[in-house]
Design an enzyme around this catalytic site. Structure first.
Site, PDB file in Angstrom:
ATOM      1  N   ARG A  55      -2.152   5.262 -19.790  1.00 33.05           N
ATOM      2  CA  ARG A  55      -1.538   4.335 -18.818  1.00 33.05           C
ATOM      3  C   ARG A  55      -0.318   3.646 -19.449  1.00 33.05           C
ATOM      4  NH1 ARG A  55      -5.020   6.681 -17.121  1.00 33.05           N
ATOM      5  NH2 ARG A  55      -3.245   7.770 -16.294  1.00 33.05           N
ATOM      6  N   GLN A  98      -2.646  -8.995 -10.554  1.00 36.27           N
ATOM      7  CA  GLN A  98      -3.833  -8.306 -11.068  1.00 36.27           C
ATOM      8  C   GLN A  98      -3.416  -7.053 -11.826  1.00 36.27           C
ATOM      9  OE1 GLN A  98      -7.093  -8.360  -7.744  1.00 36.27           O
ATOM     10  NE2 GLN A  98      -5.096  -8.424  -6.761  1.00 36.27           N
ATOM     11  N   VAL A 118      -1.766  -4.566 -14.590  1.00 37.24           N
ATOM     12  CA  VAL A 118      -1.617  -4.564 -16.047  1.00 37.24           C
ATOM     13  C   VAL A 118      -0.310  -3.887 -16.458  1.00 37.24           C
ATOM     14  CG1 VAL A 118      -4.074  -4.759 -16.518  1.00 37.24           C
ATOM     15  CG2 VAL A 118      -3.091  -2.484 -16.201  1.00 37.24           C
ATOM     16  N   ASP A 119       0.457  -3.392 -15.465  1.00 38.25           N
ATOM     17  CA  ASP A 119       1.780  -2.839 -15.787  1.00 38.25           C
ATOM     18  C   ASP A 119       2.762  -3.991 -16.028  1.00 38.25           C
ATOM     19  OD1 ASP A 119       3.276  -3.620 -13.350  1.00 38.25           O
ATOM     20  OD2 ASP A 119       2.024  -2.177 -12.289  1.00 38.25           O
ATOM     21  N   HIS A 125      -5.361 -10.166 -15.224  1.00 33.40           N
ATOM     22  CA  HIS A 125      -6.212  -9.054 -15.665  1.00 33.40           C
ATOM     23  C   HIS A 125      -5.706  -8.401 -16.956  1.00 33.40           C
ATOM     24  CE1 HIS A 125      -8.153  -8.421 -11.418  1.00 33.40           C
ATOM     25  NE2 HIS A 125      -8.533  -9.517 -12.019  1.00 33.40           N
ATOM     26  N   SER A 129      -6.442  -4.817  -2.367  1.00 36.69           N
ATOM     27  CA  SER A 129      -7.520  -4.439  -1.447  1.00 36.69           C
ATOM     28  C   SER A 129      -8.438  -5.613  -1.119  1.00 36.69           C
ATOM     29  CB  SER A 129      -8.354  -3.321  -2.074  1.00 36.69           C
ATOM     30  OG  SER A 129      -8.907  -3.770  -3.296  1.00 36.69           O
TER      31      SER A 129
HETATM   32  P1  NAD Z   1      -6.693  -1.504  -5.257  1.00 36.66           P
HETATM   33  O1  NAD Z   1      -6.398  -0.135  -5.768  1.00 36.66           O
HETATM   34  O2  NAD Z   1      -8.096  -1.898  -5.063  1.00 36.66           O
HETATM   35  O3  NAD Z   1      -5.953  -1.680  -3.841  1.00 36.66           O
HETATM   36  C1  NAD Z   1      -4.614  -1.350  -3.651  1.00 36.66           C
HETATM   37  C2  NAD Z   1      -4.157  -1.892  -2.307  1.00 36.66           C
HETATM   38  O4  NAD Z   1      -2.783  -1.615  -2.197  1.00 36.66           O
HETATM   39  C3  NAD Z   1      -4.862  -1.290  -1.095  1.00 36.66           C
HETATM   40  O5  NAD Z   1      -5.240  -2.317  -0.194  1.00 36.66           O
HETATM   41  C4  NAD Z   1      -3.776  -0.408  -0.462  1.00 36.66           C
HETATM   42  O6  NAD Z   1      -3.855  -0.370   0.947  1.00 36.66           O
HETATM   43  C5  NAD Z   1      -2.512  -1.116  -0.904  1.00 36.66           C
HETATM   44  N1  NAD Z   1      -1.363  -0.230  -1.022  1.00 36.66           N
HETATM   45  C6  NAD Z   1      -1.310   1.052  -1.472  1.00 36.66           C
HETATM   46  N2  NAD Z   1      -0.059   1.518  -1.438  1.00 36.66           N
HETATM   47  C7  NAD Z   1       0.714   0.496  -0.977  1.00 36.66           C
HETATM   48  C8  NAD Z   1       2.101   0.356  -0.719  1.00 36.66           C
HETATM   49  N3  NAD Z   1       2.973   1.356  -0.933  1.00 36.66           N
HETATM   50  N4  NAD Z   1       2.550  -0.819  -0.231  1.00 36.66           N
HETATM   51  C9  NAD Z   1       1.686  -1.852  -0.002  1.00 36.66           C
HETATM   52  N5  NAD Z   1       0.362  -1.776  -0.226  1.00 36.66           N
HETATM   53  C10 NAD Z   1      -0.115  -0.621  -0.714  1.00 36.66           C
HETATM   54  O7  NAD Z   1      -5.933  -2.511  -6.215  1.00 36.66           O
HETATM   55  P2  NAD Z   1      -6.188  -4.043  -6.511  1.00 36.66           P
HETATM   56  O8  NAD Z   1      -6.559  -4.758  -5.266  1.00 36.66           O
HETATM   57  O9  NAD Z   1      -5.010  -4.475  -7.289  1.00 36.66           O
HETATM   58  O10 NAD Z   1      -7.483  -4.110  -7.473  1.00 36.66           O
HETATM   59  C11 NAD Z   1      -7.841  -3.136  -8.395  1.00 36.66           C
HETATM   60  C12 NAD Z   1      -7.736  -3.459  -9.857  1.00 36.66           C
HETATM   61  O11 NAD Z   1      -7.066  -2.347 -10.394  1.00 36.66           O
HETATM   62  C13 NAD Z   1      -6.914  -4.615 -10.294  1.00 36.66           C
HETATM   63  O12 NAD Z   1      -7.739  -5.491 -10.958  1.00 36.66           O
HETATM   64  C14 NAD Z   1      -5.880  -4.064 -11.301  1.00 36.66           C
HETATM   65  O13 NAD Z   1      -6.051  -4.681 -12.564  1.00 36.66           O
HETATM   66  C15 NAD Z   1      -6.194  -2.642 -11.457  1.00 36.66           C
HETATM   67  N6  NAD Z   1      -5.069  -1.705 -11.326  1.00 36.66           N
HETATM   68  C16 NAD Z   1      -3.826  -2.035 -11.778  1.00 36.66           C
HETATM   69  C17 NAD Z   1      -2.772  -1.145 -11.629  1.00 36.66           C
HETATM   70  C18 NAD Z   1      -1.413  -1.527 -12.147  1.00 36.66           C
HETATM   71  O14 NAD Z   1      -1.311  -2.281 -13.123  1.00 36.66           O
HETATM   72  N7  NAD Z   1      -0.321  -1.059 -11.513  1.00 36.66           N
HETATM   73  C19 NAD Z   1      -2.988   0.078 -10.993  1.00 36.66           C
HETATM   74  C20 NAD Z   1      -4.281   0.394 -10.551  1.00 36.66           C
HETATM   75  C21 NAD Z   1      -5.301  -0.509 -10.727  1.00 36.66           C
END
Ligand code: NAD
Length: 238
Positions: free
Chosen positions: A55, A87, A89-90, A105, A174
């Site tokens: 990641r 939330q 971590v990027d 997070h 979500s």
């Molecule tokens: P989640 O994966 O549970 O939910 C993602 C949400 O984003 C969904 O409701 C979805 O409908 C919405 N979504 C998807 N594509 C979208 C877009 N283009 N525009 C707007 N909305 C969009 O993620 P979460 O609620 O952040 O919780 C999951 C955990 O996963 C977090 O605690 C986080 O630490 C971790 N996580 C982080 C990363 C990252 O750092 N980028 C990536 C994946 C998971």
């Protein structure tokens, strides 16, 4: 105007970082229980390190998108006091220019000493690297991400920002992960609440307003609206 924003994986999806829960997500096909819990770390640290090393390396291939950049632009407005709680971590918010940022997070580009809890900036792999903590010297560094079941970082600051806001906005999350999923309830005591997401989140009914679509379209459009509103409230010549 005091605005607190909570962001989740959805804001980074269009930069090319998969979410956890969307159909094509599951963060590179891994089960959360295998890579994101204290037990997973205790049982198989190499597997957990490999997962987060991948990641971390992936961050070099992605860029902030229009939604991250719009939030950085919002922070610059003189009439707006903005806090971003993420939330994620990027590092895409900070690379876009957001300064008042709380990574509840944790962060991929950091390592945590599992003994003395010191945070150390970390860019390379953890697997097969010396993992000595710069403070206590023990070989105990791990990924600096909050595993499921652990207490998120800087929660008092996060909740204070939420409680003191005039407007609370949740973007691309979500609503399945607590305690962040409960921020909307805390905010509802004194703030207007808005959800910007691809689809209704689990707590969608708790928001005063919801808008659905892609973050790269919804967020810049909403930021333009708020900047126009905040500019109209500034005293002349401000
Ligand atoms: P989640 O994966 O549970 O939910 C993602 C949400 O984003 C969904 O409701 C979805 O409908 C919405 N979504 C998807 N594509 C979208 C877009 N283009 N525009 C707007 N909305 C969009 O993620 P979460 O609620 O952040 O919780 C999951 C955990 O996963 C977090 O605690 C986080 O630490 C971790 N996580 C982080 C990363 C990252 O750092 N980028 C990536 C994946 C998971």
């Amino acid at each position: 105007m005091r605005i607190t924003i909570l962001t989740g994986a959805g804001i980074s999806a269009e930069s090319g970082i998969p979410t956890f829960r969307d159909a094509d997500g599951l963060w590179a096909g891994h089960r959360i229980d295998d890579v994101c819990t204290p037990i997973a770390w205790w049982k198989n640290p190499d597997k957990v390190n490999r997962f987060y090393d991948e990641r971390r390396a992936h961050l070099d291939t992605v860029e902030p998108n229009a939604a991250h950049r719009a939030l950085a632009r919002l922070e610059q407005h003189p009439g707006i006091d903005l806090t971003v709680i993420t939330q994620n971590v990027d590092d895409l918010h900070e690379r876009a220019g957001t300064r008042n940022l709380n990574h509840i997070h944790g962060e991929l580009r950091s390592a945590l000493c599992s003994k003395c809890r010191t945070h150390t900036p970390w860019d390379g792999p953890l697997l097969n690297s010396p993992k000595n903590c710069g403070r206590c010297g023990r070989d105990t560094l791990r990924p600096d991400v909050v595993f499921f079941g652990e207490r998120p970082y800087r929660m008092t600051e996060a909740e204070t920002a939420v409680i003191n806001s005039d407007l609370f906005v949740s973007i691309g999350t979500s609503g399945a992960v607590y305690p962040a999923a409960g921020f909307v309830t805390i905010a509802s005591g004194g703030a207007m609440t808005l959800e910007l997401n691809l689809q209704p989140s689990e707590g969608s009914d708790s928001f005063d307003e919801s808008r659905f679509g892609k973050a790269t379209e919804l967020v810049p459009a909403w930021v333009d609206e708020i900047i126009a509103e905040a500019s109209a409230m500034l005293p002349p010549h401000a």
